[in-house]
Write a protein that holds these residues in place. Structure first.
Motif, short mmCIF file in Angstrom:
data_model
loop_
_atom_site.label_atom_id
_atom_site.label_comp_id
_atom_site.label_asym_id
_atom_site.label_seq_id
_atom_site.Cartn_x
_atom_site.Cartn_y
_atom_site.Cartn_z
N LEU A 85 0.52 -1.15 0.08
CA LEU A 85 0.04 -0.04 -0.12
C LEU A 85 0.97 1.33 0.09
N LEU A 86 2.05 1.31 0.45
CA LEU A 86 2.65 2.39 0.40
C LEU A 86 3.13 2.94 -0.64
N HIS A 104 9.74 10.99 1.53
CA HIS A 104 9.25 9.02 2.57
C HIS A 104 8.10 9.01 3.48
N VAL A 105 7.78 8.51 3.64
CA VAL A 105 6.45 7.84 5.17
C VAL A 105 6.96 8.28 6.38
N TYR A 106 6.78 9.57 6.67
CA TYR A 106 6.81 10.06 8.35
C TYR A 106 6.41 9.16 9.22
N HIS A 107 4.75 9.01 8.45
CA HIS A 107 3.67 8.48 9.85
C HIS A 107 2.94 7.79 9.03
N SER A 108 2.71 6.59 10.08
CA SER A 108 1.65 6.00 9.57
C SER A 108 0.80 4.81 10.59
N LEU A 247 11.59 -5.96 -0.29
CA LEU A 247 10.66 -4.96 -0.50
C LEU A 247 11.35 -4.07 -1.81
N THR A 248 10.51 -3.60 -3.04
CA THR A 248 11.38 -2.67 -3.95
C THR A 248 11.91 -1.39 -3.04
N PRO A 249 12.97 -0.76 -4.16
CA PRO A 249 14.15 0.22 -3.85
C PRO A 249 13.00 0.85 -3.64
N VAL A 250 12.45 1.58 -4.20
CA VAL A 250 10.53 2.42 -3.84
C VAL A 250 10.57 2.48 -2.39
N ARG A 251 10.30 1.41 -2.46
CA ARG A 251 8.92 0.98 -0.97
C ARG A 251 10.34 1.06 0.05
N ARG A 252 11.52 0.98 0.21
CA ARG A 252 12.75 1.42 0.95
C ARG A 252 13.16 2.80 1.16
N GLN A 253 12.17 3.59 0.37
CA GLN A 253 13.43 4.86 0.06
C GLN A 253 11.89 5.01 0.87
N LEU A 254 10.15 4.83 1.15
CA LEU A 254 9.29 5.73 1.30
C LEU A 254 9.81 4.75 3.19
N LEU A 255 10.75 3.85 3.42
CA LEU A 255 10.34 3.34 4.55
C LEU A 255 11.86 4.23 5.20
N HIS A 268 20.08 15.93 -2.75
CA HIS A 268 21.58 17.03 -3.61
C HIS A 268 21.92 15.45 -5.03
N TYR A 269 21.78 14.87 -4.32
CA TYR A 269 22.02 13.28 -5.56
C TYR A 269 20.52 12.41 -6.23
N PRO A 270 19.74 12.80 -6.84
CA PRO A 270 18.52 12.40 -7.43
C PRO A 270 18.48 11.18 -7.91
N SER A 271 20.17 10.88 -8.36
CA SER A 271 20.80 9.67 -9.51
C SER A 271 20.26 8.39 -8.46
N GLY A 272 20.70 8.32 -7.38
CA GLY A 272 20.51 8.27 -5.77
C GLY A 272 18.51 7.15 -5.03
N VAL A 273 17.91 8.44 -5.73
CA VAL A 273 16.62 7.84 -5.24
C VAL A 273 16.14 6.77 -5.68
N PRO A 274 15.60 6.40 -5.35
CA PRO A 274 15.23 5.29 -6.41
C PRO A 274 13.46 6.36 -7.07
N LEU A 275 13.00 6.42 -6.27
CA LEU A 275 11.96 7.24 -7.13
C LEU A 275 11.81 8.16 -8.60
N HIS A 276 12.48 9.01 -8.10
CA HIS A 276 13.43 10.19 -9.19
C HIS A 276 13.69 9.23 -10.19
N GLY A 277 14.47 7.53 -9.94
CA GLY A 277 14.84 7.26 -11.20
C GLY A 277 13.53 6.95 -12.05
N LEU A 278 12.93 6.09 -11.52
CA LEU A 278 11.64 5.26 -11.84
C LEU A 278 10.97 6.07 -12.08
N LEU A 279 10.77 7.89 -11.85
CA LEU A 279 9.67 8.63 -12.73
C LEU A 279 10.82 8.38 -13.41
#
Length: 294
Positions: A85-86, A104-108, A247-255, A268-279
């Motif tokens: 669901l993330l 990221h998810v800061y509260h759930s 967990l997928t890389p994006v879900r690891r980012q969110l958690l 500062h380094y978008p190439s290392g941010v999974p959601l940036h790469g996926l988009l």
């Protein structure tokens, strides 16, 4: 607390679709959107079973509230079946459309509220999310900072079932009238409504909208799962301890499980941010959320 019967759709590499112009206009006007039919019948059954399992564990351990409700923080760590669901593709696009890719998810939390068997003492529960943000940021209106998704697992198609209550358009209002003490009887704010939804619907809302949960006077147990998203440079309220190797890389980012220092979280380094790469892979990057320039 990982379950054994995962829905076939658990692997979702696609980030979803961007918010439409009509959705954006409605969200900016009202502060919330109802998104129908996000979860299939199989998904509703799967996640309901997972939430029921957590509820029964807490009931057995004597850890329910006095009214036998459960408000369990840190949803995925408490119930790892909820991880898909993330970034559910039918609603996740609303998140990155509003906040961009450095999130990221800061509260759930997962919530179970059975019908009330007796009247509760009055408490004025209307609030904006964010806690101290609403005391310590001096702008008017205060910044959005975070958005939230509520997934509904029970039938809230009629009022009086513990529905999510909002004042439409109040997300640009720093203050509403309220009592001097929360235990003093006080009417609901002007123009307040109870949001109705079917099982499988989601509500996407701005953290600033004034909202509250109504009392459940029905025969239906209210069940929902909530995820709040913010920028990765905002501190999370939660710590993920469960070992979830799938967990997928994006879900690891969110958690908050991505490796890196503070600069990494600042984006500062978008190439290392999974959601940036996926988009980027799906040609969905919003030019209004460019990388920081050196």
């Amino acid at each position: 607390m990982t379950g054994t019967n995962r829905p076939a759709s658990v692997a979702r590499p696609h980030p979803g679709t961007a918010m439409t112009g009509e959705q954006r206009a409605a969200f900016e006007r009202d502060g919330f959107l109802v998104v129908p039919g996000v979860l299939s019948e199989d998904e509703i059954a799967h996640y309901t079973t997972a939430v029921d399992r957590v509820y029964e564990e807490h009931a057995t351990a004597g850890k329910l509230a006095a009214d036998r409700s459960l408000h369990k923080l840190n949803a995925v760590d408490s119930c790892t079946d909820l991880a898909p669901l993330l970034d559910h593709p039918k609603v996740f696009g609303l998140v990155w459309s509003m906040l961009g890719w450095n999130v990221h998810v800061y509260h759930s939390h997962l919530d179970v509220h059975p019908p009330l068997t007796e009247e509760k003492p009055f408490r004025f529960e209307w609030h904006q999310d964010g806690g101290r943000q609403n005391r310590e940021i001096e702008t008017d209106p205060r910044p959005r900072l975070s958005v939230k998704i509520a997934y509904w697992l029970s039938d809230l198609s009629a009022t009086g079932r513990g529905n999510f209550q909002v004042v439409p358009g109040s997300h640009t209002t720093n203050r509403i009238d309220g009592p001097p003490r929360r235990d003093m009887a006080w009417p609901n704010p002007d123009n307040a409504i109870e949001v109705t939804a079917n099982p499988g619907d989601a509500v996407f809302f701005d953290r600033r909208i004034w909202h509250a949960r109504s009392n459940n006077h029905s025969r239906i147990t209210r069940k929902g799962v909530f995820f709040a998203y913010t920028y990765r440079w905002v501190q999370t309220r939660e710590t993920m301890t469960a070992d979830l190797p799938d967990l997928t890389p994006v879900r690891r980012q969110l958690l908050g499980l991505q490796d890196g220092d503070g600069d990494h979280a600042w984006g500062h380094y978008p190439s290392g941010v999974p959601l940036h790469g996926l988009l980027k892979d799906h040609d969905l990057l919003d030019p209004n959320n460019p990388p920081l320039k050196p």
